[in-house]
Design an enzyme around this catalytic site. Structure first.
Site, short mmCIF file in Angstrom:
data_model
loop_
_atom_site.label_atom_id
_atom_site.label_comp_id
_atom_site.label_asym_id
_atom_site.label_seq_id
_atom_site.Cartn_x
_atom_site.Cartn_y
_atom_site.Cartn_z
N CYS A 31 -19.24 -2.38 -5.54
CA CYS A 31 -19.73 -3.76 -4.23
C CYS A 31 -18.22 -4.61 -4.32
O CYS A 31 -17.28 -4.71 -5.48
CB CYS A 31 -20.87 -4.89 -4.34
SG CYS A 31 -22.43 -3.42 -4.18
N ILE A 51 -1.48 12.98 -1.95
CA ILE A 51 -0.44 12.56 -1.49
C ILE A 51 0.76 13.45 -1.58
O ILE A 51 0.87 13.47 -2.56
CB ILE A 51 -0.30 11.27 -1.94
CG1 ILE A 51 -1.71 9.92 -2.24
CG2 ILE A 51 1.26 10.18 -1.31
CD1 ILE A 51 -1.12 8.54 -2.58
#
Length: 671
Positions: free
Chosen positions: A2, A301
């Site tokens: 959060c 990636i």
């Protein structure tokens, strides 16, 4: 996972505007898109807010923060994860605790009520940052995890204390000033920060393993900081020597890492893995697949430069584990096209566009429906994986070796990956008198950045430069290091300690970790930074971390059965994006950004840089007479020049409180 925010006023009677707390949550909506909450205690002059990303306890209302204790004495906002929380909940419940949610966050309230903060922290395992208000003590505590995986910033204003998960959260509060400090600007240009500092005047970070305590006394906040944990290597004479039982450490590392992985697979949503071609992420994927006995989603990636691309090894590992493999292939233009947006999230400069690549990857992870991935960060720090460590081991820790063996080591050093000279390795030996005094030598890991000081200082605008003309950035960093953690330690331990305190927290876990992952509401969990594993790794003898030409030897052996043979035998390859000088298209993208942010008008308007020196730096970069190693360094310097101008645009020239208010209105978030 959060985002958190809060205000604690000097005077309890000072009004806190609830919408300000909501705006502070709204501007970090990317950290918590699944809902928000706020609470104000007007009679106490305190208010917290929270933007929620649901991972544990998906009920929209039950896990909503801030949490309050049943007696109303405590208020909590938490960002991160506490592992092993189910066992702790069961134990506390047996003692009479009553939980109102299934959230791991709530354990803090019950632990604190029974044991106080100091003992509570010994029970907490994971990556976390939280704010806790105790009304009976009229005190707010700001707490950050042991390695600084989760961010937490704070600033003291005329009205009180403001804190939040990101700088922009603080800047959303109109009481917070938004201006570069001269020292902060200097450090942005040389990449390495003073631990606990930021680029901005008066804005600090809670240091890893620390608690900031703000207590109201006679209408004024008394703010102190205290360490609760540190990277504590054994004294050199306490390490086992050649008689050490090698297999014991291999088995111990395997056991501790598997346990750390199993804890981090705990979630009420699917968990994937980042996968490069390195030992670290391959080990995490292999253990995750073995622990879950399912096909794990793996994200890789790929770069369009063969010298920097690791996808072939990643594919081999994915096939071996039967992973569901997703490869994101990036071209030169992809990176600088997203440079400006990435810096809005990193809130600091980056020397290499790997941070942009990680930002784009987290976006793909999010679009694939994943909120959580396991990563390999922390392995190199614990098991001495970087070329800088091998250099320090040779130069300062092997004086006892025969000349023939020293020559062998020297040859291995010279063979180290030349791609990173000028970036991760200094072009030439650099000595910081302050570091030499503090620990006996200047660690190789800080040399490339401190050696940029002579280039960075002229780049600063004259008035800014005048403020730091007698400032020693090396001394400023060295002064923050705990002498007790350096005295009597092996040179390799000292080098690793410095890296963990500077590069790990200030770079890898910031613009290579939390900030670019949470930019797309995606939580990254690094099992290697489990403190139980770390405390075991600290005890591994240096000669078992680096053995002959094998860095991370004990980890390599512990994971041997999981790794492809080519990877098991492979030398460390630091994961980086191709620098701008390696690709004409990439350099064109740099020039396009420079037209916007490094024009004469833009530079003079911001008042941070000296335009004539900016021009000279670009001219030098384009000269055919400049050696490749220097071009690598100049690539980094140019990224930093662009970076400070972009940061000024985002956080000084832009009215951040107004932007936060607009964002709250767009989201429909109202007090």
């Amino acid at each position: 996972m959060c985002g958190i925010a809060g205000i604690f006023q000097h005077q309890p009677s000072t009004t806190i505007t609830p919408q300000t707390l909501v705006n502070m949550a709204a501007i970090m909506h990317h950290r918590g898109p699944d809902g928000f909450g706020y609470q104000v205690q007007p009679e106490q002059g305190v208010g917290f807010s929270h933007a929620r990303l649901t991972i544990i306890d998906l009920d929209e209302n039950r896990g909503k923060q801030p949490f309050r204790s049943d007696d109303g004495n405590l208020m909590l906002v938490h960002n991160g994860e506490f592992y092993d929380f189910k066992r702790i909940r069961a134990d506390l419940t047996a003692q009479g605790a009553r939980f109102r949610s299934k959230s791991d966050s709530e354990i803090v309230l019950h632990l604190y009520q029974r044991f106080g903060l100091a003992e509570t922290l010994t029970h907490l395992r994971g990556e976390f940052a939280f704010g806790l208000y105790d009304r009976s003590e009229d005190t707010t505590y700001l707490v950050r995890d042991r390695f600084g995986i989760k961010p937490l910033y704070y600033v003291e204003t005329d009205e009180g204390l403001v804190f939040g998960s990101e700088l922009k959260v603080l800047f959303a509060n109109p009481a917070v000033k938004r201006e570069f400090s001269a020292e902060g600007l200097y450090h942005q240009l040389i990449q390495v920060m003073v631990p606990g500092s930021t680029a901005f005047e008066g804005v600090k970070q809670v240091a890893p393993g620390h608690v900031v305590k703000a207590t109201r006394k006679n209408g004024k906040l008394e703010i102190t900081e205290e360490k609760y944990w540190d990277v504590d290597f054994p004294l050199e004479q306490d390490h086992e020597g050649d008689e050490a039982d090698e297999q014991k450490y291999i088995d111990g590392v395997r056991e501790k890492l598997l346990e750390a992985v199993q804890h981090r697979l705990t979630a009420d949503v699917p968990v994937g893995c980042y996968l490069s071609g390195g030992i670290d992420s391959c080990a995490i994927l292999g253990l995750s697949a073995a622990a879950t006995q399912t096909s794990v989603k793996a994200f890789t990636i790929g770069f369009d430069s063969a010298a920097y691309d690791e996808t072939p090894i990643a594919q081999e590992m994915a096939e071996a584990t039967k992973a569901d493999h997703h490869i994101m292939r990036l071209k030169a233009n992809d990176l600088y096209d997203h440079f400006v947006k990435t810096l809005w999230h990193t809130e600091r400069t980056i020397y290499n566009t790997l941070g942009v690549a990680k930002y784009l990857m987290s976006k793909e992870v999010h679009e694939a429906g994943y909120k959580v991935v396991l990563t390999g960060e922390g392995s190199d720090e614990l098991f001495a994986g970087y070329p800088a460590f091998r250099k320090d081991m040779f130069m300062h820790g092997l004086d006892h070796l025969p000349e023939s063996e020293r020559q062998e080591w020297q040859a291995l050093l010279e063979k180290n990956n030349k791609l990173f000279k000028g970036a991760m390795l200094a072009r030439e030996e650099f000595v910081s008198p302050a570091f030499n005094t503090k620990m006996g030598f200047t660690p190789s890991c800080v040399q490339p950045w401190l050696s940029c000081a002579d280039a960075a200082l002229p780049l600063m605008a004259a008035d800014r430069r005048a403020q730091v003309v007698d400032y020693d950035p090396g001394k400023a960093i060295a002064d923050t290091l705990d002498q007790d953690m350096l005295n009597g330690r092996h040179p390799l331990d000292r080098a690793q300690y410095v890296w963990i305190k500077t590069m790990l927290e200030g770079q890898i876990l910031t613009w290579g970790g939390d900030r670019v992952d949470m930019a797309n509401s995606m939580e990254a969990r690094p099992p290697f930074l489990d403190h139980h594993l770390a405390e075991y790794a600290f005890k591994v003898p240096p000669h078992l971390r680096i053995k002959g030409n094998k860095e991370k030897y004990v980890l390599r052996e512990a994971m041997k059965g999981l790794l492809p043979e080519v990877l098991y035998k492979r030398e460390k390859f630091a994961f980086m994006a191709p620098p701008a000088h390696t690709d004409p298209e990439k350099w064109k993208a740099v020039e396009k950004l420079a037209e916007q942010f490094l024009s004469k008008q833009a530079v003079e308007s911001a008042g941070l840089l000296d335009y004539d020196e900016v021009v000279r730096t670009f001219e030098k970069h384009q000269s055919d007479e400049v050696p490749i190693e220097e071009k690598v360094q100049l690539d980094a310097v140019i990224n930093h020049m662009l970076g400070v101008q972009v940061l000024h645009h985002h956080f000084v020239a832009t009215d951040v409180p107004a932007a936060a208010q607009k964002r709250a209105e767009e989201l429909g978030w109202h007090a």
